[in-house]
Motif scaffolding. Structure first.
Motif: not given
Length: 190
Positions: A45-57
């Motif tokens: 979950e933390m890794v997915q959120e990290t990549f989501l953060n990269l995509y959003v920003k």
């Protein structure tokens, strides 16, 4: 392709470039998260959120030559937030199982406890940023070693921050006590 070239393509919504970044970093990020959390689902979950953060920003992310420091920084912050959330939840559950019935607690006791917590929070706001982080994490009963690992500083630095915060807290509470005493004395009729 290097990370900067891939990031440029991701900014143009290139899904294959994003997939390449994901494939390049997901394993090392997962291992890092798992090492701290000891839970496969949470690490994922933390890794997915990290990549989501990269995509959003993706349009505002600034990197010099590699995405690794940025991704590790985002992951570290997400892991710290998760650990804080777990500690808060555990403390809350512990207090529920240990606390006497609500009727046994006087409103005066609750008011005093609330005031003390408010004063400690007020005090923590006076500390320098890193010292405040260490102080608040220590309030959550984390070991010096765990705090050092989470903040990526030495245990000696953690000890120094704690010692400094305790010294200032003693001074702060003594001063607060004296002001309260003066206030009470000035309102006691003769």
């Amino acid at each position: 392709m290097n990370d900067l070239q891939l990031l440029a393509l991701v900014r143009k919504d290139n899904g294959l470039a994003f997939q390449e970044i994901y494939n390049r970093y997901w394993r090392v990020l997962y291992n890092s998260a798992y090492q701290k959390l000891q839970s496969a689902p949470l690490a994922e979950e933390m890794v997915q959120e990290t990549f989501l953060n990269l995509y959003v920003k993706r349009d505002t992310v600034q990197v010099s030559d590699s995405l690794s420091p940025y991704l590790h920084s985002v992951l570290k912050n997400k892991v710290i937030d998760e650990i804080r959330k777990q500690i808060s939840s555990k403390k809350y559950q512990d207090t529920l199982s240990v606390q006497p019935p609500v009727t046994a607690i006087s409103s005066h006791d609750l008011l005093e406890e609330k005031e003390v917590k408010e004063k400690i929070i007020e005090f923590s706001e006076t500390l320098p940023k890193r010292c405040r982080e260490v102080f608040l994490m220590k309030q959550q009963d984390l070991s010096n070693k765990m705090i050092a690992e989470m903040l990526q500083i030495s245990e000696k630095t953690v000890e120094g921050h704690i010692s400094y915060a305790r010294k200032l807290l003693r001074s702060y509470m003594t001063e607060l006590y004296l002001y309260s005493l003066i206030f009470l004395i000035s309102y006691i009729p003769y």
